[in-house]
Structure formats: structure tokens, C-alpha cells
Design a protein around this motif. Structure first.
Motif, short mmCIF file in Angstrom:
data_model
loop_
_atom_site.label_atom_id
_atom_site.label_comp_id
_atom_site.label_asym_id
_atom_site.label_seq_id
_atom_site.Cartn_x
_atom_site.Cartn_y
_atom_site.Cartn_z
N LYS A 70 -2.66 5.99 -9.01
CA LYS A 70 -3.06 4.71 -8.46
C LYS A 70 -4.14 4.92 -7.41
CE LYS A 70 1.24 2.06 -8.70
NZ LYS A 70 2.21 1.33 -7.86
N GLY A 71 -4.98 3.93 -7.28
CA GLY A 71 -5.96 3.93 -6.21
C GLY A 71 -5.41 3.15 -5.03
N PRO A 72 -6.24 2.91 -4.05
CA PRO A 72 -5.80 2.13 -2.89
C PRO A 72 -5.47 0.70 -3.30
CG PRO A 72 -8.10 2.80 -2.65
CD PRO A 72 -7.61 3.36 -3.94
N THR A 73 -4.67 0.03 -2.48
CA THR A 73 -4.30 -1.36 -2.72
C THR A 73 -5.55 -2.23 -2.67
OG1 THR A 73 -2.18 -0.95 -1.68
CG2 THR A 73 -2.84 -3.25 -1.91
N VAL A 74 -5.66 -3.14 -3.63
CA VAL A 74 -6.77 -4.09 -3.66
C VAL A 74 -6.26 -5.43 -3.14
CG1 VAL A 74 -8.42 -5.28 -5.15
CG2 VAL A 74 -7.84 -2.89 -5.61
N PHE A 75 -6.95 -5.97 -2.16
CA PHE A 75 -6.57 -7.26 -1.58
C PHE A 75 -7.15 -8.36 -2.46
CE2 PHE A 75 -6.43 -10.88 1.11
CZ PHE A 75 -5.39 -10.67 2.01
N ARG A 76 -6.27 -9.14 -3.09
CA ARG A 76 -6.73 -10.21 -3.99
C ARG A 76 -6.31 -11.60 -3.51
NH1 ARG A 76 -5.65 -6.18 -8.03
NH2 ARG A 76 -7.59 -5.62 -9.06
N ASN A 77 -5.12 -11.69 -2.94
CA ASN A 77 -4.57 -13.01 -2.61
C ASN A 77 -4.11 -13.06 -1.16
OD1 ASN A 77 -4.72 -14.25 -5.24
ND2 ASN A 77 -3.18 -12.76 -5.85
N PRO A 78 -4.40 -14.14 -0.49
CA PRO A 78 -5.13 -15.31 -0.95
C PRO A 78 -6.64 -15.03 -0.98
CG PRO A 78 -4.47 -15.63 1.32
CD PRO A 78 -3.88 -14.31 0.88
N SER A 79 -7.29 -15.60 -1.92
CA SER A 79 -8.72 -15.32 -2.11
C SER A 79 -9.56 -15.79 -0.92
CB SER A 79 -9.22 -15.95 -3.41
OG SER A 79 -9.02 -17.35 -3.37
N TRP A 80 -9.13 -16.84 -0.23
CA TRP A 80 -9.89 -17.32 0.91
C TRP A 80 -9.90 -16.32 2.06
CZ3 TRP A 80 -7.60 -17.73 5.63
CH2 TRP A 80 -6.20 -17.79 5.67
N PHE A 81 -8.86 -15.48 2.14
CA PHE A 81 -8.76 -14.51 3.24
C PHE A 81 -9.41 -13.18 2.89
CE2 PHE A 81 -6.69 -11.57 6.18
CZ PHE A 81 -6.85 -12.27 7.37
N ARG A 82 -9.69 -12.96 1.61
CA ARG A 82 -10.23 -11.67 1.17
C ARG A 82 -11.49 -11.24 1.92
NH1 ARG A 82 -13.09 -8.92 -3.16
NH2 ARG A 82 -11.86 -7.09 -3.69
N PRO A 83 -12.50 -12.13 2.10
CA PRO A 83 -13.69 -11.70 2.85
C PRO A 83 -13.37 -11.29 4.29
CG PRO A 83 -14.10 -13.79 1.73
CD PRO A 83 -12.64 -13.49 1.57
N ILE A 84 -12.46 -11.99 4.92
CA ILE A 84 -12.06 -11.64 6.29
C ILE A 84 -11.41 -10.26 6.29
CG2 ILE A 84 -10.56 -12.29 8.22
CD1 ILE A 84 -10.90 -15.25 7.14
N HIS A 118 3.10 -7.41 4.85
CA HIS A 118 4.00 -8.44 5.34
C HIS A 118 3.43 -9.84 5.28
CE1 HIS A 118 6.99 -5.53 6.58
NE2 HIS A 118 6.00 -4.81 7.07
N ILE A 119 2.20 -10.03 5.72
CA ILE A 119 1.63 -11.37 5.76
C ILE A 119 1.15 -11.82 4.38
CG2 ILE A 119 -0.17 -12.83 6.80
CD1 ILE A 119 0.04 -10.95 9.29
N PHE A 120 0.37 -10.97 3.73
CA PHE A 120 -0.14 -11.25 2.38
C PHE A 120 0.16 -10.06 1.47
CE2 PHE A 120 -3.44 -13.48 5.09
CZ PHE A 120 -2.96 -14.77 4.88
N PRO A 121 1.42 -9.80 1.14
CA PRO A 121 1.73 -8.64 0.31
C PRO A 121 1.01 -8.72 -1.04
CG PRO A 121 3.73 -9.89 0.82
CD PRO A 121 2.60 -10.59 1.46
N GLN A 122 0.41 -7.61 -1.40
CA GLN A 122 -0.33 -7.54 -2.67
C GLN A 122 0.56 -6.91 -3.70
OE1 GLN A 122 -3.63 -8.95 -2.62
NE2 GLN A 122 -2.70 -9.58 -0.69
#
Length: 147
Positions: free
Chosen positions: A67-81, A142-146
Motif C-alpha cells: 500500500k502507498g500512503p493514505t489518500v485524502f478523498r472525503n470530504p472533497s471540500w476539505f481536500r484542498p485545505i 478521527h475527524i475525516f477517516p479515510q
């Protein structure tokens, strides 16, 4: 304990590093050089332990779990931040290594005027890396588990 428990260990090590850095800062402001030195050396050791655990965890993910590193996908609105936070954290985590080493070397050699000049840059960057490391952990787990 398994390698999959290392993210929480890493967050704790980053948090401890931030506490030690803060304590070291307050000690030097009060001219308590011995306590400052002890806190900063402890923060350095804590950061080394973090790096060992971080590399162990990601090595385990890659080698054993493929596996590679975790990819942040959700929520999509927070991804750029999240990506800005992760990007600045990662870049400064690389930059901070030579700064910490030079700062430490100058203190060990009792070159305190030069130590102070670089420590003014090293300390806030090191704090940023430590604090954002904890924040990234909470965001991912915890906040946005992927999943």
C-alpha cells in the motif's frame, strides 16, 4: 502492538515534541539554560524516535501490505485545505532537519550568538511541523477517516 498502531505513536511523539519545544522556549526566556538544554535535547530525541516510527510504518505499508500512503478523498471540500496543510508540513519537515542539526551543533560548541540567530528560525518551523503532524493525524484518523 503492531506496525499499524504507529500512527498514534507518531502523533504522540509529535505532540510530546511540541510540548518539549514550548517548555524549552519558556525556560530560555527565564534564563534557565540547563532546563532549556534538557528540553531541547529531549525534543530532538523525540523527533528522531518519530522519524524511526514513521519510516517503519510506511516501510511496513509498502513492503508487507503493498500500500502507498493514505489518500485524502472525503470530504472533497476539505481536500484542498488538507493538501496545503500536508504539503507545508512535508516541505518544512525536510527543511527543519538541517536547521535542527546546525542549531544543536552551535549550542554544543557554545557558539551561542550564532545559535540564537538560527534558533529564531528553527524553533517556529519545528513547532509548526510538530503541531501540524498531530493535526494531520487527527484529520486522517478521527475527524475525516479515510476508508
Amino acid at each position: 502492538m503492531s506496525p499499524l498502531d504507529l500512527p498514534v505513536v507518531n502523533a504522540c511523539l509529535n505532540g510530546l515534541s511540541a510540548i518539549l519545544l514550548t517548555s524549552g522556549y519558556f525556560h530560555i526566556r527565564r534564563k534557565n539554560v540547563t532546563a532549556h538544554r534538557n528540553c531541547m535535547i529531549s525534543a530532538f530525541v523525540t523527533s528522531i524516535l518519530f522519524l524511526i516510527c514513521y519510516l517503519t510504518y510506511h516501510g511496513y505499508l509498502a513492503y508487507f501490505l503493498h500500500k502507498g500512503p493514505t489518500v485524502f478523498r472525503n470530504p472533497s471540500w476539505f481536500r484542498p485545505i488538507y493538501l496545503v496543510l500536508l504539503g507545508t508540513h512535508t516541505i518544512l519537515a525536510i527543511v527543519i532537519v538541517p536547521l535542527v542539526l546546525v542549531t544543536l551543533q552551535r549550542a554544543v560548541k557554545a557558539r551561542f550568538e550564532l545559535h540564537k540567530k538560527i534558533a529564531r528560525w528553527t524553533w517556529p518551523l519545528w513547532m509548526y511541523v510538530s503541531v501540524t503532524g498531530v493535526l494531520i493525524y487527527f484529520l486522517l484518523y478521527h475527524i475525516f477517516p479515510q476508508t
